[in-house]
Design an enzyme around this catalytic site. Sequence first.
Site, PDB file in Angstrom:
ATOM      1  N   ARG A   1      21.302 160.590  59.029  1.00 51.14           N
ATOM      2  CA  ARG A   1      20.212 160.209  59.904  1.00 51.14           C
ATOM      3  C   ARG A   1      18.955 160.159  59.043  1.00 51.14           C
ATOM      4  O   ARG A   1      18.583 161.152  58.429  1.00 51.14           O
ATOM      5  CB  ARG A   1      20.056 161.267  60.995  1.00 51.14           C
ATOM      6  CG  ARG A   1      18.934 160.946  61.929  1.00 51.14           C
ATOM      7  CD  ARG A   1      18.745 162.054  62.927  1.00 51.14           C
ATOM      8  NE  ARG A   1      17.792 161.611  63.934  1.00 51.14           N
ATOM      9  CZ  ARG A   1      17.267 162.417  64.839  1.00 51.14           C
ATOM     10  NH1 ARG A   1      17.601 163.677  64.881  1.00 51.14           N
ATOM     11  NH2 ARG A   1      16.404 161.951  65.703  1.00 51.14           N
TER      12      ARG A   1
ATOM     13  N   HIS B   1      14.140 158.318  68.094  1.00 51.47           N
ATOM     14  CA  HIS B   1      15.367 158.628  68.857  1.00 51.47           C
ATOM     15  C   HIS B   1      16.279 157.401  68.902  1.00 51.47           C
ATOM     16  O   HIS B   1      17.036 157.203  69.861  1.00 51.47           O
ATOM     17  CB  HIS B   1      15.055 159.031  70.324  1.00 51.47           C
ATOM     18  CG  HIS B   1      14.342 160.339  70.479  1.00 51.47           C
ATOM     19  ND1 HIS B   1      13.350 160.518  71.422  1.00 51.47           N
ATOM     20  CD2 HIS B   1      14.475 161.521  69.834  1.00 51.47           C
ATOM     21  CE1 HIS B   1      12.909 161.768  71.351  1.00 51.47           C
ATOM     22  NE2 HIS B   1      13.580 162.387  70.389  1.00 51.47           N
TER      23      HIS B   1
END
Length: 398
Positions: free
Chosen positions: A91, A180
């Site tokens: 990520r 997000h």
Amino acid sequence: MKILVINCGSSSLKYQLIDMDNESVVAKGLCERIGIEGSKLTHKATGKEDYVVEKEMPTHVTAIEMVMEALQDPTYGVIKDTSEIAAVGHRVLHGGTTYSDSIIVDEDVKRVIRECFDLGPLHNPANLMGIEACEKAMPGTPNVAVWDTGFGMKMPEKAYMYAIPHEYYEKYGIRRYGFHGTSHLYVSGEAIKFGNLDPENAKVIVCHLGNGASVSASIGGKCVDTSMGLTPLEGLIMGTRSGDIDPAVVQFICNKEGKDVNEVLNILNKKSGVLGMSGGISSDFRDIEKAAGEGNHLAEVALEAFVYRVAKYIGAYTAAMNGVDAIAFTAGVGENDKNTRKNVCNYLAYLGVKIDDEANNVRGERRVISAPDSKVKVMLIPTNEELAIARETLALIK
Ligand code: ADP
């Protein structure tokens, strides 16, 4: 085929080893206090007891080495050799204006992550350290960067441009990016599948309501708008972040309190939101709900304002898409708090939204929570950012 997913924070590292044959978690864990005294690794292989190693981790390189040892441990491990790991998905917070699609890491990708340190000062340096540590621990194994800004990068210009002099976009890439991204990507995609919606044209609003909170609107899985901006500060009221605010407030507090811009931004990021609004009770929605239940007025207002802003964004995004087929709730509050879901939906009767109270009486389970005659499908879809990252990674190495 097994894929390792790594999520590095400035002093932490979360990991999951996922078997992509059935998308199951083989092992997962957390390294805490990296670079700080008292660091520890907590490792959990599915079906085995927790394995805790308390050992100093001066850098992310040591942390990755310890993760590799835990994964190969004769008692608590799940693999014989690191060659069983086909690829590592990372990520990565910010890809700037250069990258939005997930990509196999090469020197240019690392250069861009480095160039975006300004845009993600807490995360990008840690993300790069995680990648470099994996390159060292597993030479030759591909690393894939999955951008948290990736989903929002698909927004049209009218949604991402700030109404400030254009030169700042040209010079510094100042625009709305949205965050997000892996959660919005995953939940909007799952909502389309689970709700049997048209994969090309479905209009979906995802409410990611956790300690950090954001809303996104997407058509056929492609982002139309999302509430976070250049940084995660914009948009909804959050645990500790103010969300949308008149920027003149910053100048006003600076002048009145003799603070500089950085100090006030720190207050807007870390001491505001429901924590600040409630007079300092807590950033945790459970504590705020408890206090509100006991009649604390500030806590009541904080909760009402939180819900009100979510509802306003849903209204705005319904206009942006000229309709909405499904609304999906996810993340800590969205998955666990039936009252927040119900209270948000109470604002949406004009859209024909009808909640089924019995179906809504649930936590953390994928289901439709609207009544059969609701004009908009409302769903609870637990987010799974690790799986979203693993899927992106698999698609690139296939
Ligand atoms: P993040 O990943 O942004 O840290 P999470 O998605 O894990 O956040 O969400 C954490 C938040 O979820 C906590 O602030 C907590 O208030 C909230 N939460 C968890 N369970 C409940 C619950 N049963 N009722 C209300 N809020 C809850």
